[in-house]
Design a protein around this motif. Structure first.
Motif, PDB file in Angstrom:
ATOM      1  N   ALA A 128     106.167  40.982  -7.423  1.00 62.03           N
ATOM      2  CA  ALA A 128     106.221  39.548  -7.724  1.00 62.03           C
ATOM      3  C   ALA A 128     106.254  39.334  -9.232  1.00 62.03           C
ATOM      4  O   ALA A 128     105.758  40.149 -10.013  1.00 62.03           O
ATOM      5  N   HIS A 129     106.822  38.218  -9.638  1.00 63.60           N
ATOM      6  CA  HIS A 129     106.819  37.815 -11.046  1.00 63.60           C
ATOM      7  C   HIS A 129     105.405  37.368 -11.415  1.00 63.60           C
ATOM      8  O   HIS A 129     104.742  36.667 -10.636  1.00 63.60           O
ATOM      9  N   PRO A 130     104.919  37.729 -12.599  1.00 63.41           N
ATOM     10  CA  PRO A 130     103.545  37.350 -12.968  1.00 63.41           C
ATOM     11  C   PRO A 130     103.305  35.848 -13.007  1.00 63.41           C
ATOM     12  O   PRO A 130     102.155  35.402 -12.841  1.00 63.41           O
ATOM     13  N   ALA A 131     104.354  35.059 -13.189  1.00 66.78           N
ATOM     14  CA  ALA A 131     104.169  33.607 -13.242  1.00 66.78           C
ATOM     15  C   ALA A 131     103.659  33.044 -11.919  1.00 66.78           C
ATOM     16  O   ALA A 131     103.076  31.949 -11.892  1.00 66.78           O
ATOM     17  N   LYS A 132     103.839  33.773 -10.827  1.00 65.76           N
ATOM     18  CA  LYS A 132     103.371  33.285  -9.537  1.00 65.76           C
ATOM     19  C   LYS A 132     101.850  33.363  -9.410  1.00 65.76           C
ATOM     20  O   LYS A 132     101.265  32.746  -8.519  1.00 65.76           O
ATOM     21  N   PHE A 133     101.223  34.134 -10.313  1.00 67.70           N
ATOM     22  CA  PHE A 133      99.778  34.363 -10.210  1.00 67.70           C
ATOM     23  C   PHE A 133      99.118  34.158 -11.572  1.00 67.70           C
ATOM     24  O   PHE A 133      98.345  34.974 -12.047  1.00 67.70           O
ATOM     25  N   ASP A 134      99.451  33.015 -12.169  1.00 72.61           N
ATOM     26  CA  ASP A 134      98.966  32.743 -13.517  1.00 72.61           C
ATOM     27  C   ASP A 134      97.452  32.590 -13.556  1.00 72.61           C
ATOM     28  O   ASP A 134      96.831  32.843 -14.596  1.00 72.61           O
ATOM     29  N   GLU A 135      96.832  32.183 -12.445  1.00 70.16           N
ATOM     30  CA  GLU A 135      95.380  32.034 -12.423  1.00 70.16           C
ATOM     31  C   GLU A 135      94.699  33.349 -12.815  1.00 70.16           C
ATOM     32  O   GLU A 135      93.723  33.361 -13.582  1.00 70.16           O
ATOM     33  N   SER A 180     123.775  36.864   0.314  1.00 70.67           N
ATOM     34  CA  SER A 180     122.318  36.960   0.249  1.00 70.67           C
ATOM     35  C   SER A 180     121.806  37.303  -1.139  1.00 70.67           C
ATOM     36  O   SER A 180     120.685  36.910  -1.504  1.00 70.67           O
ATOM     37  N   TYR A 181     122.574  38.023  -1.921  1.00 79.24           N
ATOM     38  CA  TYR A 181     122.094  38.475  -3.232  1.00 79.24           C
ATOM     39  C   TYR A 181     122.825  37.817  -4.394  1.00 79.24           C
ATOM     40  O   TYR A 181     122.561  38.137  -5.551  1.00 79.24           O
ATOM     41  N   ALA A 182     123.681  36.828  -4.074  1.00 76.91           N
ATOM     42  CA  ALA A 182     124.400  36.125  -5.136  1.00 76.91           C
ATOM     43  C   ALA A 182     123.451  35.326  -6.024  1.00 76.91           C
ATOM     44  O   ALA A 182     123.733  35.103  -7.202  1.00 76.91           O
ATOM     45  N   GLY A 183     122.307  34.907  -5.477  1.00 78.29           N
ATOM     46  CA  GLY A 183     121.371  34.103  -6.252  1.00 78.29           C
ATOM     47  C   GLY A 183     120.336  34.888  -7.025  1.00 78.29           C
ATOM     48  O   GLY A 183     119.476  34.292  -7.682  1.00 78.29           O
ATOM     49  N   PHE A 184     120.392  36.213  -6.982  1.00 79.48           N
ATOM     50  CA  PHE A 184     119.447  37.020  -7.749  1.00 79.48           C
ATOM     51  C   PHE A 184     119.849  37.013  -9.223  1.00 79.48           C
ATOM     52  O   PHE A 184     121.039  37.064  -9.555  1.00 79.48           O
ATOM     53  N   THR A 185     118.860  36.939 -10.098  1.00 82.70           N
ATOM     54  CA  THR A 185     119.148  36.728 -11.521  1.00 82.70           C
ATOM     55  C   THR A 185     119.506  37.997 -12.272  1.00 82.70           C
ATOM     56  O   THR A 185     120.036  37.926 -13.374  1.00 82.70           O
ATOM     57  N   SER A 186     119.208  39.169 -11.701  1.00 83.66           N
ATOM     58  CA  SER A 186     119.565  40.426 -12.363  1.00 83.66           C
ATOM     59  C   SER A 186     120.894  40.927 -11.813  1.00 83.66           C
ATOM     60  O   SER A 186     121.100  40.950 -10.597  1.00 83.66           O
ATOM     61  N   PRO A 187     121.797  41.371 -12.682  1.00 81.45           N
ATOM     62  CA  PRO A 187     123.065  41.927 -12.189  1.00 81.45           C
ATOM     63  C   PRO A 187     122.867  43.162 -11.322  1.00 81.45           C
ATOM     64  O   PRO A 187     123.707  43.472 -10.480  1.00 81.45           O
ATOM     65  N   ASP A 188     121.748  43.878 -11.518  1.00 79.30           N
ATOM     66  CA  ASP A 188     121.441  45.042 -10.687  1.00 79.30           C
ATOM     67  C   ASP A 188     120.698  44.650  -9.412  1.00 79.30           C
ATOM     68  O   ASP A 188     120.368  45.526  -8.606  1.00 79.30           O
ATOM     69  N   VAL A 189     120.426  43.376  -9.216  1.00 78.87           N
ATOM     70  CA  VAL A 189     119.631  42.826  -8.119  1.00 78.87           C
ATOM     71  C   VAL A 189     118.180  43.296  -8.242  1.00 78.87           C
ATOM     72  O   VAL A 189     117.269  42.491  -8.374  1.00 78.87           O
ATOM     73  N   LEU A 190     117.962  44.623  -8.215  1.00 78.09           N
ATOM     74  CA  LEU A 190     116.620  45.205  -8.317  1.00 78.09           C
ATOM     75  C   LEU A 190     116.613  46.219  -9.454  1.00 78.09           C
ATOM     76  O   LEU A 190     116.766  47.424  -9.232  1.00 78.09           O
ATOM     77  N   GLU A 194     111.773  46.428 -10.148  1.00 78.41           N
ATOM     78  CA  GLU A 194     111.463  44.998 -10.105  1.00 78.41           C
ATOM     79  C   GLU A 194     112.156  44.365  -8.903  1.00 78.41           C
ATOM     80  O   GLU A 194     113.379  44.234  -8.864  1.00 78.41           O
ATOM     81  N   LEU A 195     111.345  43.940  -7.952  1.00 76.58           N
ATOM     82  CA  LEU A 195     111.853  43.377  -6.706  1.00 76.58           C
ATOM     83  C   LEU A 195     111.797  41.852  -6.692  1.00 76.58           C
ATOM     84  O   LEU A 195     111.992  41.244  -5.643  1.00 76.58           O
ATOM     85  N   PHE A 196     111.578  41.242  -7.868  1.00 75.76           N
ATOM     86  CA  PHE A 196     111.234  39.814  -7.898  1.00 75.76           C
ATOM     87  C   PHE A 196     112.295  38.935  -8.561  1.00 75.76           C
ATOM     88  O   PHE A 196     111.981  37.863  -9.073  1.00 75.76           O
ATOM     89  N   HIS A 197     113.545  39.337  -8.527  1.00 78.73           N
ATOM     90  CA  HIS A 197     114.587  38.544  -9.203  1.00 78.73           C
ATOM     91  C   HIS A 197     115.307  37.580  -8.270  1.00 78.73           C
ATOM     92  O   HIS A 197     116.348  37.037  -8.620  1.00 78.73           O
ATOM     93  N   GLY A 198     114.757  37.375  -7.068  1.00 76.68           N
ATOM     94  CA  GLY A 198     115.356  36.442  -6.129  1.00 76.68           C
ATOM     95  C   GLY A 198     114.878  35.016  -6.337  1.00 76.68           C
ATOM     96  O   GLY A 198     114.138  34.711  -7.282  1.00 76.68           O
ATOM     97  N   PRO A 199     115.259  34.101  -5.459  1.00 75.49           N
ATOM     98  CA  PRO A 199     114.984  32.672  -5.647  1.00 75.49           C
ATOM     99  C   PRO A 199     113.512  32.301  -5.723  1.00 75.49           C
ATOM    100  O   PRO A 199     113.167  31.319  -6.379  1.00 75.49           O
ATOM    101  N   THR A 200     112.628  33.046  -5.059  1.00 74.68           N
ATOM    102  CA  THR A 200     111.203  32.692  -5.095  1.00 74.68           C
ATOM    103  C   THR A 200     110.366  33.702  -5.875  1.00 74.68           C
ATOM    104  O   THR A 200     109.147  33.687  -5.790  1.00 74.68           O
ATOM    105  N   PHE A 201     111.016  34.598  -6.614  1.00 73.30           N
ATOM    106  CA  PHE A 201     110.339  35.516  -7.532  1.00 73.30           C
ATOM    107  C   PHE A 201     109.388  36.481  -6.832  1.00 73.30           C
ATOM    108  O   PHE A 201     108.337  36.831  -7.368  1.00 73.30           O
TER     109      PHE A 201
END
Length: 467
Positions: free
Chosen positions: A413-420, A79-89, A102-109
């Motif tokens: 969430a990652h700020p890129a999800k709410f660029d508006e 479940s956490y193999a796809g998270f981009t941070s080695p610490d997951v969170l 930071e809870l947003f390092h998963g597949p959908t940010f």
């Protein structure tokens, strides 16, 4: 460990049956018969664990051995193999008084990945072990849908349908859901708001013959497994702090709309995490702030904000908190929820409000305060917050006594999800590649009216075709 309903009319069931039931068949929410406690020595022993190891330890307290340890370990690791941070969170120190988890390092940010990547794998595991059809049905204010779809797309034996409010999610959130082309995914874009979507979901799950015939399963935070998975990061936030900082406990500021994220913190506190303050951060849809400050739980006019994932008036997980507030008295919960259904509000007396405020504090963040907080933290600390995370940080700044215990705010969430929203204050950001590529993909969604009957018909057609 057995599981029961907040309304008392579901016979005690095991972990996997609880997971599959989702919403209680009496209309209540599922909770454990007892909450296991973790002592100070055990917490200390867990201080060196990775997030995955901690997840395994916490879940083992609830699964009754129904999932063999080696299988549970693989579910967690996958479940956490796809998270981009080695610490997951990762826990990021912003300044002397504040750290951000930071809870947003998963597949959908988004923070929803923390629970839903695990739940998707668990559904696939159960489908295979029991040779069952799994039809997942959920509503989203933006992030849950994208994360849920990501967790099960293309998986054998699983179909998923997600309802989202048409035009009331961010562009990236919409694309993350509607550019998925897998045949086991259906997106319904509802002409209404999130509360409308959520009400239809609850009514469909409460229709037990329909739910049973079509094998409906829940992915929203009405499913207790989602709450349990989210509770783990409160343990992790506390244990990631330096030992000297942990001595006085931890305070956590939590952006929330559906009460699930903060109820997960409430559960962690009841389990033994020394949380001093749980600060509920919401936006202009502030039913939860009014409940905590004034003792009135009453939906008011819906407002679109810069933090659309919290544009919610009726909070699903409120009933779980009410259950514990009422001393685990299911009859009292049922009576109060019937009163809410009949009168459209619940009121609490002065003594009850004082009790609520011992559990929770709250701050409602307006659109302008949200943007001002994003600008301030970008300029002063070089840290870019998304609008939901900014609500959490603004609530931290408004919180009372900060002299005792470290303060952690959840970045959801990652700020890129709410660029508006970010662009409104003149900040240009570079999108992660997985988000940039969404804009060139074709979309697939069906726009429907706010109608339980129409949506039920769509579901029947979808499940017939998919199966």
């Amino acid at each position: 460990m057995k599981y029961i309903s907040t309304r008392g009319k579901v016979a005690p069931i095991g972990f996997i049956d609880m997971f599959l039931m989702g919403l209680g068949e009496d209309g209540g929410l599922i909770v454990p018969e007892t909450i296991p406690t973790v002592g100070a020595e055990q917490l200390k022993a867990w201080s060196g664990l990775s997030f995955q190891e901690l997840m395994l330890q916490v879940f083992s307290l609830y699964t009754n051995g129904e999932i063999p340890e080696e299988d549970l370990r693989k579910l967690v690791e996958d479940s956490y193999a796809g998270f981009t941070s080695p610490d997951v969170l990762p826990l990021t120190r912003i300044h002397d008084g504040l750290s951000v988890m930071e809870l947003f390092h998963g597949p959908t940010f988004a923070f929803k990945d923390v629970a839903l990547q695990f739940m998707g794998n668990l559904y696939a595991y159960v489908a295979k072990k029991r040779n069952e059809v799994i039809n997942i049905l959920g509503a989203t204010s933006g992030d849950t849908g994208a994360s849920a779809i990501s967790s099960v797309r293309g998986k054998e034996g699983i179909q998923i349908c997600i309802l989202h409010p048409n035009g009331k999610v961010s562009r990236v959130q919409e694309l993350q859901m509607t550019t998925v082309q897998d045949e086991n995914v259906l997106n319904l874009s509802v002409n209404g708001n999130f509360d409308d979507c959520q009400q239809i979901i609850k009514e469909l799950f409460a229709d037990v013959p329909f739910k049973t015939k079509y094998h409906l399963r829940a992915i929203n935070s009405i499913n207790f497994v989602r709450i349990l998975a989210q509770s783990v990061y409160y343990f992790y936030a506390y244990l990631q702090l330096p030992e000297t900082a942990r001595a006085s406990g931890v305070n956590v500021s939590v952006p929330t709309g559906n009460f699930g994220n903060i109820f997960s913190g409430y559960l962690a506190k009841k389990m033994g995490v020394p949380i001093r303050q749980l600060v509920l951060a919401t936006n202009e849809n502030n039913i939860l702030e009014r409940f905590i400050r004034e003792g009135v739980y009453k939906p008011e006019g819906f407002r679109s904000t810069h933090s659309p994932s919290m544009d919610i008036q009726i909070a699903s997980n409120f009933e779980r908190y009410l259950y514990y507030f009422c001393g685990e008295n299911a009859a009292e919960v049922s009576a109060r929820m019937e009163r809410f259904k009949a009168e459209g509000q619940l009121t609490f007396d002065a003594e009850e409000v004082a009790r609520i405020q011992r559990d929770l504090t709250a701050h409602s963040v307006g659109n302008e305060e949200c943007l001002a907080t994003i600008r301030k933290y970008d300029e002063q600390y070089g840290y870019l917050l998304d609008p939901h995370s900014a609500c959490g940080v603004a609530a931290y700044e408004r919180a009372g006594d900060k002299s005792e215990g470290a303060f952690v705010s959840l970045a959801t969430a990652h700020p890129a999800k709410f660029d508006e929203a970010i662009r409104l204050i003149g900040i240009e950001q570079k999108f992660p590649e997985r988000i940039s590529e969404l804009f060139d993909k074709p979309q697939r969604q069906v726009i429907v009216d706010n109608s339980k009957e129409e949506i039920a018909e769509r579901l029947v057609d979808f499940y017939r075709v998919s199966q």
